[in-house]
Design a protein around this motif. Structure first.
Motif, short mmCIF file in Angstrom:
data_model
loop_
_atom_site.label_atom_id
_atom_site.label_comp_id
_atom_site.label_asym_id
_atom_site.label_seq_id
_atom_site.Cartn_x
_atom_site.Cartn_y
_atom_site.Cartn_z
N ILE A 19 0.84 -1.20 0.00
CA ILE A 19 0.00 0.00 0.00
C ILE A 19 0.88 1.25 0.00
O ILE A 19 0.69 2.16 -0.82
CB ILE A 19 -0.94 -0.02 1.22
N PHE A 20 1.87 1.28 0.88
CA PHE A 20 2.74 2.45 0.93
C PHE A 20 3.48 2.63 -0.38
O PHE A 20 3.55 3.74 -0.93
CB PHE A 20 3.75 2.32 2.08
N ALA A 21 4.02 1.53 -0.88
CA ALA A 21 4.82 1.63 -2.10
C ALA A 21 3.96 2.06 -3.27
O ALA A 21 4.32 2.94 -4.06
CB ALA A 21 5.51 0.30 -2.39
N ALA A 22 2.77 1.45 -3.38
CA ALA A 22 1.93 1.71 -4.55
C ALA A 22 1.38 3.12 -4.53
O ALA A 22 1.09 3.70 -5.58
CB ALA A 22 0.79 0.69 -4.62
N ILE A 23 1.21 3.69 -3.35
CA ILE A 23 0.70 5.06 -3.29
C ILE A 23 1.83 6.08 -3.49
O ILE A 23 1.75 6.98 -4.32
CB ILE A 23 -0.02 5.32 -1.95
N PHE A 24 2.92 5.90 -2.76
CA PHE A 24 3.91 6.97 -2.74
C PHE A 24 4.95 6.90 -3.84
O PHE A 24 5.53 7.92 -4.21
CB PHE A 24 4.60 7.03 -1.37
N ILE A 25 5.21 5.73 -4.37
CA ILE A 25 6.22 5.68 -5.43
C ILE A 25 5.76 6.45 -6.67
O ILE A 25 6.51 7.28 -7.19
CB ILE A 25 6.62 4.21 -5.74
N PRO A 26 4.51 6.27 -7.13
CA PRO A 26 4.09 7.10 -8.28
C PRO A 26 4.07 8.59 -7.95
O PRO A 26 4.45 9.41 -8.78
CB PRO A 26 2.67 6.59 -8.56
N LEU A 27 3.64 8.92 -6.72
CA LEU A 27 3.59 10.35 -6.38
C LEU A 27 5.00 10.94 -6.37
O LEU A 27 5.21 12.06 -6.87
CB LEU A 27 2.95 10.53 -4.99
N THR A 28 5.92 10.20 -5.82
CA THR A 28 7.31 10.68 -5.80
C THR A 28 7.83 10.87 -7.22
O THR A 28 8.55 11.82 -7.52
CB THR A 28 8.19 9.67 -5.04
N PHE A 29 7.41 9.95 -8.10
CA PHE A 29 7.81 10.10 -9.50
C PHE A 29 7.30 11.41 -10.08
O PHE A 29 8.02 12.16 -10.75
CB PHE A 29 7.30 8.91 -10.32
N MET A 30 6.00 11.70 -9.79
CA MET A 30 5.42 12.94 -10.31
C MET A 30 6.17 14.16 -9.78
O MET A 30 6.45 15.12 -10.53
CB MET A 30 3.95 13.03 -9.93
N ALA A 31 6.47 14.12 -8.47
CA ALA A 31 7.21 15.24 -7.89
C ALA A 31 8.59 15.35 -8.54
O ALA A 31 9.06 16.46 -8.86
CB ALA A 31 7.34 15.06 -6.39
N GLY A 32 9.22 14.19 -8.76
CA GLY A 32 10.55 14.18 -9.38
C GLY A 32 10.51 14.79 -10.76
O GLY A 32 11.44 15.49 -11.20
N LEU A 33 9.40 14.56 -11.47
CA LEU A 33 9.23 15.05 -12.83
C LEU A 33 9.36 16.57 -12.87
O LEU A 33 10.05 17.14 -13.74
CB LEU A 33 7.85 14.63 -13.32
N TYR A 34 8.69 17.20 -11.91
CA TYR A 34 8.72 18.67 -11.93
C TYR A 34 9.90 19.23 -11.14
O TYR A 34 10.00 20.42 -10.94
CB TYR A 34 7.38 19.25 -11.46
N GLY A 35 10.75 18.36 -10.71
CA GLY A 35 12.00 18.79 -10.10
C GLY A 35 13.13 18.83 -11.11
O GLY A 35 14.25 19.18 -10.81
N MET A 36 12.78 18.44 -12.37
CA MET A 36 13.82 18.43 -13.41
C MET A 36 14.15 19.85 -13.83
O MET A 36 13.33 20.75 -13.73
CB MET A 36 13.32 17.61 -14.61
N ASN A 37 15.37 20.01 -14.30
CA ASN A 37 15.86 21.33 -14.58
C ASN A 37 15.87 21.70 -16.07
O ASN A 37 16.67 22.51 -16.51
CB ASN A 37 17.28 21.48 -14.02
N PHE A 38 15.00 21.05 -16.88
CA PHE A 38 14.96 21.42 -18.30
C PHE A 38 14.60 22.90 -18.44
O PHE A 38 13.78 23.42 -17.67
CB PHE A 38 13.92 20.58 -19.04
N GLU A 39 15.18 23.51 -19.44
CA GLU A 39 14.84 24.91 -19.63
C GLU A 39 13.46 25.08 -20.24
O GLU A 39 12.77 26.05 -20.00
CB GLU A 39 15.90 25.57 -20.53
#
Lengths: 376, 376, 376, 376, 376
Positions: free
Chosen positions: A315-335
């Motif tokens: 439950i923890f993994a299935a909920i938070f791993i995708p969310l962390t991915f989404m957060a990681g996505l917008y943490g990227m530094n593309f211009e």
């Protein structure tokens, strides 16, 4: 006379300590295979023999410690029943002398010294040779051999160690009004066997307590040490069964045997002893089944708990791993990431994350993963 | 008379409460091992005896409560069958008086007080001594001992507690036109044994219901408490079996016995009772197999579900962990990362992530991990 | 006559529907424990009886439906063999009238109504009373009781429900040239028992198909519902065994019995029927072993697959979690991180990541985790 | 004559192919339940019969193929022993003619066609009827029925298929100096049974090889397909046991039987054959135990490996997940994070991470998780 | 004489090496199935025979190596007992000559060469033919066949290999005052059987040590190789049991047999040997149970540890994955994230993280996951 096996001699002292710690039933190697039958060797840990004599009859009773075999002769003549009890097997010559005095076969004498015999009866012309085992209390459940020779007017018992479980029988003999005073040597033999069988009752009772306690622990999850304890319980039951099963067989064999040493009245009592032994066996078998079932139950509950642990993880993994991915996505530094500049993309993303998380929770609730496991 | 074992005395009250809560079959320690056979001690929780007498014959029937043994003598003479029923074993002297009045052996009397006997029959010259067990309803399935002495013209029963399951038999005796009025004491003994056996039928039936219910719960995943319940079910079956198996043996033994107390007509009925006991045993064994199979099935389904949980976890982890890594890569703050400045690297990365995720899903679908588990 | 047990009455309708859905073998509670033996009560779901008569001999054959017991008398006199077949047990008085006409004991009549008897034979002076069970096809495998009375010149059968499996026997009787016309009532009884035993053959055959199908499913991973199906298979085998084992015993008992009702020629045929029953038992035991092995195999394969799933998870986690950490490290916003400004730190890190990932893969390949699981 | 069951006819061709592929022991449905005993129907896949005759005695020996029953008469008269061997059961009328020529009971003839009989012996007045099974080599281990009639001066054998395992016996007969030439038909029957038993030896030997191979594979982790192979092994042992157990029983039955067809000298040899069958059974039971233990061992090793996999996963996760969190913390973009600006916070954090990681490793080493699993 | 089976010949050398490495009990294929009974073929690995003769009596004793059969004749006449011992089966003709000299049946001679016989006794008119097995020490536990012929005045033994376990018996014979000198050939046979049985005692003892050692290892987690060792232990117990069980049966059979070769005095000693064999069997069965229980315990402890591992993983994942997500959230680069600019959002977030982490820990402590696993 033959010499003892060489290595056995060398390792004797080491064996003695080891012997006491042994948890697993054994037959001790008696002497080199193939040597002459009837060879007598004292067991490694044998104690020096203490011999007591108890002679009685309706008229009276005498009790004394003896040291030489000649001392017993007068009592054999003067009293209807003489009971000679030898505690400790440390003196081969002395014990052989006693055995030969009462006409024991040398194979029977050999069995006295090989203290890992199964309970059994061997009928001889002039006497019965009976082996029983009594429980010995120590760190591990163990049993001790008692060899008995019953003949006309005498009972001869050989015990492995000092101290026994026959004090209640002695008390009855000392009591002048006790019915045992009227009876013959066969009845004394019965009384000893009955005391032996009765000695297993409190032991079996305590095993019942252990099972009940283990059941409590297994079913309520306070499972410290349960596996090891169940294992030890099963081993103790195996030891118990090995001692009690052949005891019942031996009592039945005495009953079937036509020997005049056991008279009709004593047979009625022996039937009662056989009945007690049957009760013990019945209970031991029940306990064996219960303890086997306990391990199965414990194991299934363990798997149940594993399932619960895995559910929490998933439950923890299935909920938070995708969310962390989404957060990681917008943490990227593309211009060139237009969303980064939008006015409401942060709250929109938070909303999307909440929806994803709640949706996942709903899926798991639908799967029944949120309700915990088996409530037993 | 001998005194009771010391510690047993001290712990008596504690034992009484414990006794009632016991879930595991026991043999209570009767008295110190090795003491004189035939020793009578009331069980720890024994109730004060209530004695009732029921004398009948074709001519009529009398029923009364009695308190002294002398009261029974006239009935023994005036009626073909007299049934004396003692409920509660709290008064050793009174019960011994009854036993001795009807010629019971002291070993049999001892068995009356040791209420953990297995069902058995002991033929004596003038009477049969029979022990059966009836189910006692409480928190845990338990049984209660009923000792019966059947002789010419009388039946004597000793019950552990007040209240019994013989009211239907009493009703039949009270009915003047009932065939039981014409029959002898052996037939009354049969009627009591038959009532005993019949008492296990609703109990066994209810176990059938429990198995069916558990099967439903196990196979449909609504598995709350299934393990504990299966465990208790198996324990109850062990208790039941211990009571019913020897009951059949005892009925067969009566049939084989040539005792004149049981006449030919009664034997036909006893054969029917033996048949019922056989049916019970057959069913109990079937239930034991079913409940064993239930645990196996439950356990395998549990593993199936674990597999499903692990698949979910693995699918999530295998898809999102690499994607998160890719996002993390472009979240790094190196000054020299040319991709960060490219025009289409963000959408290209998104595309690559989608391809990786979908590819992973296809791999899992190929492995059959997306289809859920076992549909049972 | 006694009244039926109270609660049983109230719950009758509910029981009827429940009765039909029952999956687990039961003994229905017949009446209150302790009531008079020989009490007859129609089963809850009893159908109204349909009675047919089939009288035959070398000279001819007559077949008709009857409603009153008087109708059968002429046939009993005029034909060598009269077979009265009662389908449905709904009319206690009528059935008792038939039973008494042919001298049935009231305990036997009671057994006719208690339709959960085990197959058995009871020899009486003038007739044999035989109970067999035939498979009843429904949602769950179940069996139905057929009670048979065989005497000189007549066979009387009582069936639980309308419709039976004896049509082939009837066809043989209708055929004037069939050898059965020449034979006596004992041979007819044999023919009915043989038809009963034969009825289990297609059923057992179909269980063989189910095992083969399950084996296929278990070994090829298309494992939908396998656990539940194996469980049901084992339950059906238990039901089958309970019906067939005592059937063989009953045939053997007829062979041992010296009754003149079964003549020597019929005994040869009965031996053949006993042989068929032995074949059935042999096969049922084989199937029980196979289905037990199937669950073990299934369970081990399940664990195999779990291992494979865990390997995939572990490989992904062990490779990407460290890499993600490394990426995370350089995503930190410390002002003083000299690596961030170096010219080649990005490609160097990528290289380090590739080396770490490939190294991890090599480790796993060395451990044999990349080769998939058990190929069965 | 009766017609065959309808559906059976329709599905015959389909059955034929299916029959050959069957892996699970079956009893084929012989004909509709309840039909007349003694009905003969060729098995679905029956081959056209090939009949050979082998007549011999001390004086000489003749061997020929025959097609009509009349051809055999001269040999029966001229030679002490005539062996008629029928391979293939496709012609019911021809086979019945042979059977009736030698006085076979129609139930025995029916058994010839129902080729799923257990090995058995049926003594008749003039002959013995013996059924044995020989292994048939194919994709799956299967057995084939051989029905034998032994009478004074003749042996008649019926085989299911063309080709058999009796060529060594034929060779011995063809050899003029072989002792078999001096012996009677009973000895020939012995020779055939002995050849049958001997045929199981290489088969059992090969199963020993399979077990040894599987043990190697299971213990050395090269575990491809082990589960399926163990399952098939167990199934083959069940098939073997079903064929060999009753074979020993049948040889013992011949030895007990007083039939004059088997003379005293032949009995000595038969005792030897019984001894061989006992050896086979002993070995098959040993193999069954070994293969059961193999699955247990395999399963426990599997769990061992699972533990190892889980340890790897847990070690990686427990070390890197916290570190990634710490890195993530300083990747946040808060404006007010004083640490970001400190001079040594980056190396300090790296140090803290190293300490945390190494600490975690030490914890796991203390728990013994770093040492790998069970080295078997 | 017949030729050996073809393929067997080709593979002979290969078999020889294989034979020695075999771990699984086998019956070696003796010769092609169906060949003439009584065929003698030396085993593949047979050694050249060494023959020794030992003739003795009260007057004296002679001992020599012999090479030709004629050498033995004078001793047979001059001494009461002659023991001819043949070690190695490599010379078929020589061994047959010895066998025929003493009237051995050719089936018995065949058994001498087929060295995978079960222990057995076959009474012949003039002698007893006895087969026993003695343990052979090697890499795997294995046994070796000793065939014995006991007749009036002679004992003839055939051993598979050079070197045996009978030296203690020889020593006793060489000792002029040993009682064995007074006894007949039957007593010598007893002495050999007794030596055989005794040889299993140290072996069984060493298995007790292995079980105790394994128990220690399993319960204290130092579990290197436990599974493989338990597996090998169970296999060795199966091999032992196969050798000892029939040995007891054979001793009992000699006791039941009325043969005059075994006189009454020897029977007393044989009873003692039977008793020893019973003790061995009792112990072997106990060890089998213990080793089975050991695997169950090991397996359950393994699952216990798996649970502990999973708990560690789940605790780490459940605490740090959400925290990492939170950190990831504020690592996003959206332009509009007001929290980023707040003064205390960083310490507030740290506080929230600490609360979440500690809360999670409290939940796990409540679930009892922090206390470690089963302490056994």
């Amino acid at each position: 006379m033959r010499e003892r096996h060489h290595e056995a001699m060398a390792g004797e002292h080491m064996n003695m300590t080891k012997q006491i710690k042994r948890r697993i039933p054994r037959i001790r190697m008696r002497h080199a295979p193939g040597t002459q039958p009837g060879l007598m060797v004292a067991p490694a840990e044998a104690m020096a023999p203490k011999i007591s004599l108890l002679a009685y009859g309706p008229q009276g009773m005498e009790e004394l410690k003896i040291e030489r075999i000649e001392e017993i002769e007068p009592f054999l003549k003067s009293h209807p029943v003489t009971w000679i009890n030898v505690e400790g097997l440390g003196d081969v010559d002395l014990i052989r002398a006693f055995g030969e005095r009462f006409g024991m076969h040398k194979l029977a004498l050999e069995d006295v010294f090989n203290t890992h015999q199964r309970p059994k009866i061997e009928p001889y012309d002039e006497h019965l040779f009976i082996i029983v085992r009594i429980p010995r209390h120590g760190e591990h459940l163990d049993t001790e051999q008692i060899s008995t020779v019953v003949g006309k007017g005498f009972v001869l018992t050989f015990q492995e160690t000092h101290g026994d479980c026959f004090d209640p029988v002695r008390k009855r003999i000392r009591n002048p009004s006790s019915p045992i005073r009227e009876r013959n040597a066969g009845y004394l033999a019965y009384a000893l066997i009955d005391a032996t069988v009765d000695n297993y009752f409190p032991l079996t009772e305590s095993i019942g307590d252990r099972i009940e306690d283990l059941e409590e622990r297994v079913l309520t999850e306070s499972r410290n040490g349960a596996v090891g304890d169940i294992h030890r319980l099963k081993r103790d039951l195996i030891v118990l069964r090995r001692a009690v099963w052949p005891t019942r067989d031996l009592v039945s064999a005495i009953l079937r045997d036509e020997s005049p040493i056991i008279d009709k009245l004593t047979r009625v009592y022996l039937r009662d002893a056989a009945d007690h032994a049957t009760q013990l066996i019945d209970l031991i078998e029940t306990y064996r089944e219960l303890s086997g079932g306990l391990l199965d139950t414990y194991f299934t509950l363990l798997s149940n708990r594993m399932n619960d642990i895995m559910k929490v993880l998933t439950i923890f993994a299935a909920i938070f791993i995708p969310l962390t991915f989404m957060a990681g996505l917008y943490g990227m530094n593309f211009e060139h990431m237009p969303e980064l500049a939008w006015r409401y993309s942060y709250p929109a993303l938070l909303l999307a994350m909440a929806v994803a998380g709640v949706g996942m929770l709903l899926v798991f609730r639908h799967k029944g993963w949120l309700g915990g496991g088996d409530r037993h």
